[in-house]
Scaffold this motif. Structure first.
Motif, short mmCIF file in Angstrom:
data_model
loop_
_atom_site.label_atom_id
_atom_site.label_comp_id
_atom_site.label_asym_id
_atom_site.label_seq_id
_atom_site.Cartn_x
_atom_site.Cartn_y
_atom_site.Cartn_z
N SER A 71 2.38 -82.76 -82.65
CA SER A 71 2.64 -82.32 -81.01
C SER A 71 2.66 -84.23 -80.39
O SER A 71 2.16 -84.96 -80.70
N THR A 74 4.00 -81.60 -74.10
CA THR A 74 5.24 -81.08 -73.03
C THR A 74 5.64 -81.57 -71.77
O THR A 74 5.53 -82.73 -71.86
N ARG A 101 11.14 -80.95 -83.37
CA ARG A 101 11.66 -79.76 -83.25
C ARG A 101 10.85 -79.67 -81.31
O ARG A 101 9.82 -80.16 -80.71
N SER A 103 9.45 -76.27 -78.84
CA SER A 103 9.54 -74.71 -78.73
C SER A 103 9.06 -74.40 -77.02
O SER A 103 8.58 -74.70 -76.17
N LYS A 107 9.87 -69.32 -78.93
CA LYS A 107 10.96 -69.67 -79.63
C LYS A 107 10.94 -71.19 -79.68
O LYS A 107 10.90 -71.78 -78.86
N THR A 108 12.22 -71.72 -81.47
CA THR A 108 11.30 -73.21 -81.80
C THR A 108 12.85 -73.44 -82.78
O THR A 108 13.20 -72.43 -83.23
N LEU A 134 17.39 -71.65 -76.96
CA LEU A 134 16.42 -71.13 -77.32
C LEU A 134 16.06 -70.26 -75.89
O LEU A 134 14.84 -69.87 -75.55
N VAL A 144 8.79 -77.20 -72.21
CA VAL A 144 8.82 -77.20 -73.65
C VAL A 144 7.50 -77.77 -73.83
O VAL A 144 7.44 -79.19 -73.50
N GLN A 145 7.78 -77.87 -75.68
CA GLN A 145 6.61 -78.13 -75.73
C GLN A 145 7.55 -78.88 -76.98
O GLN A 145 8.13 -78.92 -77.41
#
Length: 149
Positions: A71, A74, A101, A103, A107-108, A134, A144-145
């Motif tokens: 991670s 965000t 990625r 997310s 959804k990713t 997305l 988003v992440q």
């Protein structure tokens, strides 16, 4: 029928005459065009470099930069350049290009991570294709992440 033949011959002759470099209308090229001198004290603008990525603040070298996996945090995303294809995010959360990625609401998707200057809390730009994948409306700002892989 004889009228049709003479009409066609006339059309062909006129068409070919246009190809013949008429001295009354000489063709000018950029190489032969003269540039008028400017008044003293006025400077001509310098041509821009062809490397578009350099003007956008990206590195010319697309080699991945070693960065932490997992991670990255965000970020608030807005629509990036709509004419730039692909799945990518331009974010200050990374220091160089890489794979990642994104997310959003369960959804990713896999994206290309592209570094931009700014504080880590600054917003990011997401490609049109990524926003559509997305389910983010193109006019929205969405949180988003972001993960590095």
């Amino acid at each position: 029928m004889q009228k049709d033949i003479w009409g066609m011959v006339g059309l062909v002759a006129v068409g070919l005459a246009g190809c013949s470099g008429d001295p009354l209308w000489p063709k000018r090229s950029a190489e032969t065009a003269e540039i008028a001198p400017l008044p003293e004290g006025i400077v001509r603008p310098v041509a821009r470099p062809d490397d578009r990525s350099a003007s956008l603040g990206e590195t010319a070298n697309d080699a991945p930069v070693a960065q932490a996996k997992g991670s990255l945090g965000t970020t608030i995303v807005s629509l990036g350049t709509p004419t730039e294809p692909g799945l990518w995010i331009k974010t200050p959360l990374v220091k160089g290009p890489g794979k990642g990625r994104v997310s959003f609401r369960g959804k990713t998707i896999d994206v290309k991570l592209i570094a931009i200057e700014g504080e880590a809390s600054a917003g990011s730009r997401l490609s049109m294709q990524a926003m559509q994948a997305l389910g983010i409306p193109l006019t929205d700002l969405a949180e988003v992440q972001v993960l590095a892989i």
